[in-house]
Design a protein around this motif. Structure first.
Motif, PDB file in Angstrom:
ATOM      1  N   GLU A   1      42.706  29.103  31.110  1.00  0.00           N
ATOM      2  CA  GLU A   1      41.902  28.048  30.474  1.00  0.00           C
ATOM      3  C   GLU A   1      41.605  26.922  31.461  1.00  0.00           C
TER       4      GLU A   1
ATOM      5  N   ALA B   1      39.029  27.991  33.938  1.00  0.00           N
ATOM      6  CA  ALA B   1      37.716  28.050  33.296  1.00  0.00           C
ATOM      7  C   ALA B   1      37.101  26.652  33.202  1.00  0.00           C
TER       8      ALA B   1
ATOM      9  N   ARG C   1      41.295  39.116  31.815  1.00  0.00           N
ATOM     10  CA  ARG C   1      41.244  37.845  31.093  1.00  0.00           C
ATOM     11  C   ARG C   1      40.499  36.797  31.909  1.00  0.00           C
TER      12      ARG C   1
ATOM     13  N   ASP D   1      36.834  37.735  31.452  1.00  0.00           N
ATOM     14  CA  ASP D   1      36.325  37.499  30.100  1.00  0.00           C
ATOM     15  C   ASP D   1      36.142  36.015  29.814  1.00  0.00           C
ATOM     16  N   GLU D   2      37.032  35.177  30.367  1.00  0.00           N
ATOM     17  CA  GLU D   2      36.979  33.738  30.120  1.00  0.00           C
ATOM     18  C   GLU D   2      36.104  33.003  31.139  1.00  0.00           C
TER      19      GLU D   2
ATOM     20  N   ALA E   1      36.686  32.400  34.242  1.00  0.00           N
ATOM     21  CA  ALA E   1      37.630  31.428  34.771  1.00  0.00           C
ATOM     22  C   ALA E   1      37.570  31.298  36.288  1.00  0.00           C
TER      23      ALA E   1
END
Length: 377
Positions: free
Chosen positions: A241, A244, A268, A271-272, A274
């Motif tokens: 997070e 990102a 991940r 997908d994010e 980031a």
């Protein structure tokens, strides 16, 4: 051409201790999380078939874990004997399930990486092609940048001298370490290097996960004036997070991924959204079989690529990426192999030799601390 099915008859595993000329420190040392690095531990796999084809692969650990990789590999490697070496995915799955109780990432798959790379090397040699050509290359050279001259144990004058030598050797970009407790000193070092190499040479910085979110944002904004190619690992590797948020907030591209130990962990990040530049490490994610899965995901997401370390492997893999990538130049591994990769005009040149294009040196054998063999030599 011989189309008779082949089979693996011999597997040799060895663990090799590569001593470093001087103790190496990045930000993790200055924040008290690690001690200076004095060695790198390698796991080598050498595979021979009934028809006399051979393959060489390796994995490594820069801190604790090298002996664990070797121990896991020697537990499962006997399962290779008798297999068709072309069935790389099948073999990988079998070895993965042999150690399923310890998981599908980290040491468990890093041990398999050396074997997986060796099988790909063997397959390319049998075809008489460089590995990149066997996989399907987009280019015969890759942009390259130097990291080994920019560590924090070196004075800024040493870093500048190292940068000069790298550029004179045909390397195209310079990366230096940041992440000191004194952020003002970080900025002074970056400013000094930027002034030294000029405005047109690509410059990257690497904080090695040592900033918190507030510091990373403030430093990212302060670094904008230096026109950096990227800021690497500004946050903890698993703070998806936070990465990102930085990627959305800063003009300078964010790069990360080297510390992740599986394709699933990289998914991940992807997908994010980031990061702008993904930095997977083939030995760390489990080998070429896994790395090529990751390349497909990264390309589909529109990410740039700059694999971490292990340039002898990553040059070939980067050459297959549709988008123009970078390869990290480290001279630490040079004593392990009889061949040296060529750099020219800011690029690393794909060798014309079959397979990875490297062979195990006598020095590497002299640094071997343990070895085991399976099958018939």
């Amino acid at each position: 051409m011989n189309t008779t099915p082949d089979s693996i008859r011999h597997v040799a595993l060895s663990t090799v201790r590569l001593p470093l000329a001087v103790p190496i420190s990045d930000a993790k040392v200055f924040t008290g999380r690690q001690k200076p690095m004095t060695e790198v531990i390698f796991l080598f796999a050498e595979i021979t078939t009934e028809q006399g084809h051979e393959g060489l692969g390796f994995s490594y650990s820069k801190r604790a874990g090298g002996p664990a990789q070797y121990a896991h590999a020697r537990e499962v490697a006997e399962g290779l004997i008798g297999h068709d070496p072309s069935d790389i995915a099948k073999i990988y799955t079998q070895l993965l399930w042999a150690g399923a109780s310890v998981g599908r990432s980290g040491v468990a798959t890093q041990a398999l990486a050396a074997i997986d790379v060796a099988l790909h090397d063997l397959k390319a040699k049998r075809a008489g092609l460089p590995l990149a050509k066997l996989l399907g290359s987009h280019r015969d050279s890759v942009r390259t940048y130097n990291t080994s001259g920019g560590f924090l144990n070196a004075s800024i004058e040493e870093v500048k001298d190292n940068a000069t030598r790298s550029l004179e050797a045909g390397i195209g970009g310079i990366k230096i370490k940041v992440g000191l407790p004194d952020t003002a000193e970080d900025l002074r070092r970056v400013a000094a290097v930027r002034e030294h190499i000029g405005p047109d040479v690509p410059l990257m910085v690497d904080a090695n996960q040592q900033w918190d979110r507030t510091t990373a944002l403030r430093m990212g904004r302060a670094l904008e004036e230096f026109d950096l190619t990227w800021i690497e690992e500004p946050l903890d590797a698993y703070d998806v997070e936070g990465h990102a948020r930085l990627t959305r907030s800063l003009d300078t591209p964010i790069a990360t991924g080297e510390m992740l130990a599986s394709v699933a962990e990289h998914e991940r990040l992807i997908d994010e959204r980031a990061c702008d530049i993904i930095q997977p490490d083939c030995p760390r994610v489990g080998g070429i079989t896994q790395f090529t899965r990751l390349l497909t995901l990264a390309d589909r997401a529109g990410l740039d690529l700059a694999p971490h370390f292990a340039m002898e492997i990553h040059l070939h893999l980067a050459a297959t990426y549709p988008r123009e990538p970078w390869v990290e130049h480290f001279d630490w591994l040079d004593p392990l192999f009889n061949e040296t990769l060529e750099t020219r005009d800011g690029r690393m040149i794909l060798p014309e030799r079959p397979g990875l294009g490297v062979t195990f040196s006598d020095q590497a054998r002299a640094w071997t601390t343990d070895a085991v063999e399976f099958g018939i030599r």
